[in-house]
Design a protein around this motif. Structure first.
Motif, PDB file in Angstrom:
ATOM      1  N   UNK A  97      44.389  61.879  14.930  1.00 37.42           N
ATOM      2  CA  UNK A  97      43.497  62.958  15.370  1.00 37.42           C
ATOM      3  C   UNK A  97      43.908  63.534  16.721  1.00 37.42           C
ATOM      4  N   UNK A  98      44.221  62.669  17.691  1.00 40.04           N
ATOM      5  CA  UNK A  98      44.584  63.182  19.008  1.00 40.04           C
ATOM      6  C   UNK A  98      45.951  63.844  18.990  1.00 40.04           C
ATOM      7  N   UNK A  99      46.919  63.233  18.301  1.00 41.21           N
ATOM      8  CA  UNK A  99      48.250  63.819  18.224  1.00 41.21           C
ATOM      9  C   UNK A  99      48.255  65.139  17.486  1.00 41.21           C
ATOM     10  N   UNK A 100      47.441  65.242  16.445  1.00 35.83           N
ATOM     11  CA  UNK A 100      47.333  66.492  15.685  1.00 35.83           C
ATOM     12  C   UNK A 100      46.742  67.592  16.562  1.00 35.83           C
ATOM     13  N   UNK A 101      45.709  67.255  17.293  1.00 32.10           N
ATOM     14  CA  UNK A 101      45.041  68.237  18.146  1.00 32.10           C
ATOM     15  C   UNK A 101      45.990  68.785  19.200  1.00 32.10           C
ATOM     16  N   UNK A 102      46.742  67.905  19.838  1.00 32.49           N
ATOM     17  CA  UNK A 102      47.619  68.364  20.916  1.00 32.49           C
ATOM     18  C   UNK A 102      48.819  69.110  20.361  1.00 32.49           C
ATOM     19  N   UNK A 103      49.316  68.737  19.198  1.00 30.85           N
ATOM     20  CA  UNK A 103      50.448  69.443  18.597  1.00 30.85           C
ATOM     21  C   UNK A 103      50.078  70.894  18.311  1.00 30.85           C
ATOM     22  N   UNK A 104      48.914  71.095  17.718  1.00 28.04           N
ATOM     23  CA  UNK A 104      48.467  72.441  17.391  1.00 28.04           C
ATOM     24  C   UNK A 104      48.165  73.235  18.659  1.00 28.04           C
ATOM     25  N   UNK A 105      47.541  72.590  19.638  1.00 29.30           N
ATOM     26  CA  UNK A 105      47.226  73.277  20.896  1.00 29.30           C
ATOM     27  C   UNK A 105      48.498  73.715  21.614  1.00 29.30           C
ATOM     28  N   UNK A 106      49.506  72.842  21.656  1.00 29.10           N
ATOM     29  CA  UNK A 106      50.782  73.192  22.287  1.00 29.10           C
ATOM     30  C   UNK A 106      51.430  74.366  21.565  1.00 29.10           C
ATOM     31  N   UNK A 107      51.361  74.376  20.239  1.00 32.23           N
ATOM     32  CA  UNK A 107      51.927  75.496  19.479  1.00 32.23           C
ATOM     33  C   UNK A 107      51.179  76.788  19.776  1.00 32.23           C
ATOM     34  N   UNK A 108      49.865  76.706  19.860  1.00 33.30           N
ATOM     35  CA  UNK A 108      49.068  77.887  20.213  1.00 33.30           C
ATOM     36  C   UNK A 108      49.437  78.401  21.603  1.00 33.30           C
ATOM     37  N   UNK A 109      49.857  77.497  22.482  1.00 32.80           N
ATOM     38  CA  UNK A 109      50.218  77.860  23.852  1.00 32.80           C
ATOM     39  C   UNK A 109      51.634  78.412  23.957  1.00 32.80           C
TER      40      UNK A 109
ATOM     41  N   UNK B 134      61.163  57.115  39.798  1.00 31.59           N
ATOM     42  CA  UNK B 134      62.576  57.233  39.442  1.00 31.59           C
ATOM     43  C   UNK B 134      62.926  58.635  38.950  1.00 31.59           C
ATOM     44  N   UNK B 135      61.965  59.330  38.395  1.00 29.66           N
ATOM     45  CA  UNK B 135      62.231  60.673  37.902  1.00 29.66           C
ATOM     46  C   UNK B 135      62.110  61.756  38.944  1.00 29.66           C
ATOM     47  N   UNK B 136      61.513  61.440  40.073  1.00 27.39           N
ATOM     48  CA  UNK B 136      61.237  62.464  41.077  1.00 27.39           C
ATOM     49  C   UNK B 136      62.497  63.170  41.558  1.00 27.39           C
ATOM     50  N   UNK B 137      63.589  62.452  41.692  1.00 30.95           N
ATOM     51  CA  UNK B 137      64.845  63.050  42.165  1.00 30.95           C
ATOM     52  C   UNK B 137      65.352  64.120  41.217  1.00 30.95           C
ATOM     53  N   UNK B 138      64.925  64.036  39.960  1.00 28.21           N
ATOM     54  CA  UNK B 138      65.365  64.997  38.938  1.00 28.21           C
ATOM     55  C   UNK B 138      64.241  65.961  38.536  1.00 28.21           C
ATOM     56  N   UNK B 139      63.156  65.958  39.268  1.00 35.34           N
ATOM     57  CA  UNK B 139      61.980  66.760  38.934  1.00 35.34           C
ATOM     58  C   UNK B 139      61.484  66.473  37.528  1.00 35.34           C
ATOM     59  N   UNK B 140      61.596  65.213  37.147  1.00 33.49           N
ATOM     60  CA  UNK B 140      60.937  64.750  35.934  1.00 33.49           C
ATOM     61  C   UNK B 140      59.575  64.232  36.353  1.00 33.49           C
ATOM     62  N   UNK B 141      58.544  64.910  35.945  1.00 34.79           N
ATOM     63  CA  UNK B 141      57.177  64.491  36.273  1.00 34.79           C
ATOM     64  C   UNK B 141      56.666  63.565  35.169  1.00 34.79           C
ATOM     65  N   UNK B 142      56.068  62.459  35.549  1.00 35.55           N
ATOM     66  CA  UNK B 142      55.559  61.490  34.581  1.00 35.55           C
ATOM     67  C   UNK B 142      54.102  61.189  34.923  1.00 35.55           C
ATOM     68  N   UNK B 143      53.227  61.541  34.014  1.00 38.47           N
ATOM     69  CA  UNK B 143      51.800  61.322  34.215  1.00 38.47           C
ATOM     70  C   UNK B 143      51.191  60.631  33.007  1.00 38.47           C
ATOM     71  N   UNK B 144      49.984  60.166  33.176  1.00 40.79           N
ATOM     72  CA  UNK B 144      49.339  59.334  32.169  1.00 40.79           C
ATOM     73  C   UNK B 144      47.894  59.795  31.974  1.00 40.79           C
ATOM     74  N   UNK B 145      47.448  59.770  30.731  1.00 41.60           N
ATOM     75  CA  UNK B 145      46.054  60.052  30.410  1.00 41.60           C
ATOM     76  C   UNK B 145      45.435  58.789  29.826  1.00 41.60           C
TER      77      UNK B 145
ATOM     78  N   UNK C 298      41.125  65.466  25.216  1.00 42.12           N
ATOM     79  CA  UNK C 298      42.399  64.891  25.642  1.00 42.12           C
ATOM     80  C   UNK C 298      43.495  65.940  25.576  1.00 42.12           C
ATOM     81  N   UNK C 299      43.475  66.762  24.525  1.00 44.13           N
ATOM     82  CA  UNK C 299      44.532  67.751  24.329  1.00 44.13           C
ATOM     83  C   UNK C 299      44.606  68.755  25.469  1.00 44.13           C
ATOM     84  N   UNK C 300      43.460  69.207  25.946  1.00 42.44           N
ATOM     85  CA  UNK C 300      43.469  70.178  27.045  1.00 42.44           C
ATOM     86  C   UNK C 300      44.004  69.553  28.340  1.00 42.44           C
TER      87      UNK C 300
END
Length: 277
Positions: A33-45, A190-201, A240-242
């Motif tokens: 349910x959560x993965x489906x919601x975010x996949x569709x939302x990302x596509x809409x975006x 470790x990702x900051x030097x490459x501007x890889x942002x890593x966040x968690x929900x 969660x998707x938003x």
């Protein structure tokens, strides 16, 4: 979208179009349910979405939902805990578009049992399905994001990685999701030097199809589920998707290493949350 059980509840919403225009976003666990919601939302975006799940049938439901909204989502059956599967999936997306902008690590699996009753097999499989499914896809996208000097990795943990809970048998789940939170912090450094942002929900009590039956038929579970948030309702996948959309977008370019609880205020409460009755 999972419809609210109470039609008077207002769910997360807002402008979507263009927020991920041209980005390539990869989503694991897209059959749930959560993965489906975010996949569709990302596509809409506006993102080019590559969605994966180990369950072919539920992934097909995600594909059908996107098609019904005139959205295009590339769906692949992938075992995200497999280094070979994860690398092949990422390589195919990169070969098509020449970039990977977002990785949304949503895939997971869990065994729930009181610690005294949990077997070593259940423990090891839960750790694999909570941590390996984050490590393998992240390992695959890391050199791509490092080379392009940009990327947003979003890991899905849980309130169980932050709080203990009585009566739910969450020892393995808590260890796995606590590990996801800790890994997020380390990777953000470790990702900051490459501007890889890593966040968690860290979602709190989130309603989905798997819970609706027990919620409707078990008064004790319903009382527990509804009493944990400070707000007047429990959560839904769209909440969660938003949050994921914000982390994936350029609106959050100066945010990394964050574990954001999307739980209606559960983790802000002091003292016991779950009833001993």
């Amino acid at each position: 979208m999972v419809e609210p059980l109470n039609p008077n509840w207002q769910l997360s919403h807002g402008p979507v179009a263009g927020r991920l225009e041209g980005k390539v976003a990869m989503v694991t666990g897209a059959g749930g349910a959560q993965g489906r919601e975010v996949s569709v939302l990302f596509a809409r975006a506006g993102a080019h979405v590559f969605a994966s799940d180990i369950n072919e049938a539920t992934l097909a439901e995600t594909k059908a939902l996107a098609t019904a909204q005139d959205l295009s989502i590339d769906c692949s059956v992938v075992d995200a805990s497999s280094a070979v599967d994860a690398a092949a999936w990422v390589d195919r997306a990169y070969a098509r578009h020449g970039q990977i902008d977002v990785l949304y690590n949503n895939g997971a699996g869990v065994h729930m049992a009181p610690f005294a009753e949990m077997t070593s097999e259940q423990w090891h499989e839960t750790i694999r399905l909570e941590l390996d499914v984050v490590f393998m896809p992240t390992k695959a996208v890391w050199p791509i994001m490092a080379a392009q000097n940009s990327g947003s990795i979003i890991n899905i943990a849980s309130g169980s990685g932050m709080l203990a809970a009585e009566g739910l048998g969450t020892s393995a789940h808590a260890a796995g999701k606590g590990g996801v939170i800790a890994l997020t912090r380390q990777l953000s450094l470790e990702g900051a030097a490459h501007w890889i942002r890593v966040n968690c929900i860290s979602p709190g009590p989130i309603m989905g199809p798997a819970l609706e039956g027990v919620y409707q038929n078990d008064p004790a579970f319903r009382a527990l589920f509804d009493s944990t948030p400070s707000l007047e309702r429990h959560g839904y996948p769209v909440d969660i998707a938003y949050t994921g959309l914000f982390f994936a977008s350029d609106e959050s370019l100066f945010i990394t290493g964050v574990n954001l609880a999307v739980d209606g205020g559960v983790t802000s409460k002091a003292g016991a949350i779950f009833s001993r009755k």
